[in-house]
Design an enzyme around this catalytic site. Sequence first.
Site, PDB file in Angstrom:
ATOM      1  N   ARG A  52       0.699  -1.194   0.044  1.00  0.00           N
ATOM      2  CA  ARG A  52       0.065  -0.024  -0.031  1.00  0.00           C
ATOM      3  C   ARG A  52       0.938   1.359   0.222  1.00  0.00           C
ATOM      4  NH1 ARG A  52      -1.800   1.768   4.688  1.00  0.00           N
ATOM      5  NH2 ARG A  52      -2.340  -0.449   5.644  1.00  0.00           N
ATOM      6  N   TYR A 104     -15.499  16.565 -16.405  1.00  0.00           N
ATOM      7  CA  TYR A 104     -15.968  15.204 -16.080  1.00  0.00           C
ATOM      8  C   TYR A 104     -16.874  15.068 -15.029  1.00  0.00           C
ATOM      9  CZ  TYR A 104     -15.874  10.297 -14.914  1.00  0.00           C
ATOM     10  OH  TYR A 104     -16.357   8.755 -14.514  1.00  0.00           O
ATOM     11  N   ASP A 176      -6.394  18.762 -15.501  1.00  0.00           N
ATOM     12  CA  ASP A 176      -6.442  17.345 -15.898  1.00  0.00           C
ATOM     13  C   ASP A 176      -6.465  17.427 -17.297  1.00  0.00           C
ATOM     14  OD1 ASP A 176      -7.952  15.009 -16.943  1.00  0.00           O
ATOM     15  OD2 ASP A 176      -9.770  15.079 -15.587  1.00  0.00           O
ATOM     16  N   LYS A 201      -7.378   5.689 -19.655  1.00  0.00           N
ATOM     17  CA  LYS A 201      -7.752   6.212 -20.988  1.00  0.00           C
ATOM     18  C   LYS A 201      -6.493   6.054 -21.725  1.00  0.00           C
ATOM     19  CE  LYS A 201     -11.270   7.562 -18.459  1.00  0.00           C
ATOM     20  NZ  LYS A 201     -12.283   6.555 -18.414  1.00  0.00           N
TER      21      LYS A 201
HETATM   22  N1  PLP Z   1     -11.027  12.868 -15.850  1.00  0.00           N
HETATM   23  C1  PLP Z   1     -11.667  12.721 -16.825  1.00  0.00           C
HETATM   24  C2  PLP Z   1     -11.354  13.785 -18.088  1.00  0.00           C
HETATM   25  C3  PLP Z   1     -12.342  11.366 -17.211  1.00  0.00           C
HETATM   26  O1  PLP Z   1     -12.751  11.472 -18.769  1.00  0.00           O
HETATM   27  C4  PLP Z   1     -12.454  10.480 -16.452  1.00  0.00           C
HETATM   28  C5  PLP Z   1     -13.328   9.281 -16.827  1.00  0.00           C
HETATM   29  O2  PLP Z   1     -13.931   9.065 -17.704  1.00  0.00           O
HETATM   30  C6  PLP Z   1     -11.888  10.876 -15.191  1.00  0.00           C
HETATM   31  C7  PLP Z   1     -11.239  12.076 -14.922  1.00  0.00           C
HETATM   32  C8  PLP Z   1     -12.104   9.735 -13.879  1.00  0.00           C
HETATM   33  O3  PLP Z   1     -11.282   8.609 -14.399  1.00  0.00           O
HETATM   34  P1  PLP Z   1     -11.601   7.182 -13.922  1.00  0.00           P
HETATM   35  O4  PLP Z   1     -12.641   6.666 -14.528  1.00  0.00           O
HETATM   36  O5  PLP Z   1     -10.141   6.420 -14.124  1.00  0.00           O
HETATM   37  O6  PLP Z   1     -11.704   7.197 -12.161  1.00  0.00           O
END
Ligand code: PLP
Length: 377
Positions: A52, A104, A176, A201
């Site tokens: 962890r 998101y 992000d 992604k």
């Molecule tokens: N940020 C963006 C732009 C996303 O598209 C996503 C998920 O689709 C996330 C964060 C969250 O990521 P996760 O699904 O790996 O928790």
Amino acid sequence: MKKLNLHQHTLAVHAGGESDPETGAVVAPIHLATTFRHGPAGERVGGYEYQREGNPTNDRLCNAIAALEGGARALTFASGMAAISNLLESLPAGSRIAIPDDCYTGLRILAAEFLPQRAIKVVTVNMANTDAVQAACAEGIDLIWVETPSNPRMTISDIAAIAGIAHAHGTLLVCDNTFASPVLQQPLALGADVVMHSTTKYFGGHSDVLGGALVFARADELHDRVAHRVHVTGATLAPFSAWLTLRGCRSLPARMAMHCANARAVSEFLSGHPAVERVNYPGLPKHPGHDVARRQMRDFGGMLSIELRGGKTAALAMAGRLRLFTNATSLGGCESLIEHRASVEGNDPVSPANLLRLSVGLEHVDDLIADLEAALS
Ligand code: PLP
């Protein structure tokens, strides 16, 4: 890896990929051990103690992601949302943060439901409008969150301009960078303090591994605070997931080049189609963020969204007729996906009812366009 001033393609192949010192294996081993031998008084023998709190496979991935983003340190998490929540929940109670009006859904839900429980106040700002960012900062903001290009409307925020405003007010800037990946955009070089990724992604790249990352411009107290938090609260990335993501790094630049080329051709085809009211793709000269995107991105990415004439009915009908684009959430894999975002955004959807989001994959672009053409006619 040792600083050699390498091109990013080379870093992607080699960072965190030193051959195994014990066996010479050219591919990183996966260390699945949850615990590591220590001395009688708890002294670390090989640098590790408990999974962890860190493991060698994960450290390789952290080094690779930090190198690709040009950051001082990276931390990985069990998902992108774990990365976001560990960062935001490490802020002191009473902090004020600004999030984008298009972002998101998970961040919106975290901000609406969970951050207030920790006495973190959230304001929503149109991050494409630097005057609005300036006005929000003047009110006192501790952290600005940008997502550019944004999910799902593909809004572009000017990272360098926002960094200038943020730093003039002593505000942290987090970006992000999931949609662009470090191959197309490096927010730290533009002044951001922290970069966040859903490595689920493009980093993973094959729709088979969940993960998240934070990359810090400096090895500072903020990094240490978030590292301590994840070590204690336990949203750690599993070693096999770290290994798969590290493997994804190797082909990231090559995949991004093809995602971009395919998405550009698809966006051009869709912009000329009479059934399509609007195409949101920053590579199109008419996109309102095109000039900023040209400045801060090397290419425009594999994501786009479209708004159809005929509203929700037309959007659902088109999504239902596609053969190659799979109706599914997520993005950044080899296969093309499409999603009616409003249908999956819960009780309070913000996406327009006629909007479909496309993750353009690595199939031959003529096949993708033929599929879209047939579904639109
Ligand atoms: N940020 C963006 C732009 C996303 O598209 C996503 C998920 O689709 C996330 C964060 C969250 O990521 P996760 O699904 O790996 O928790």
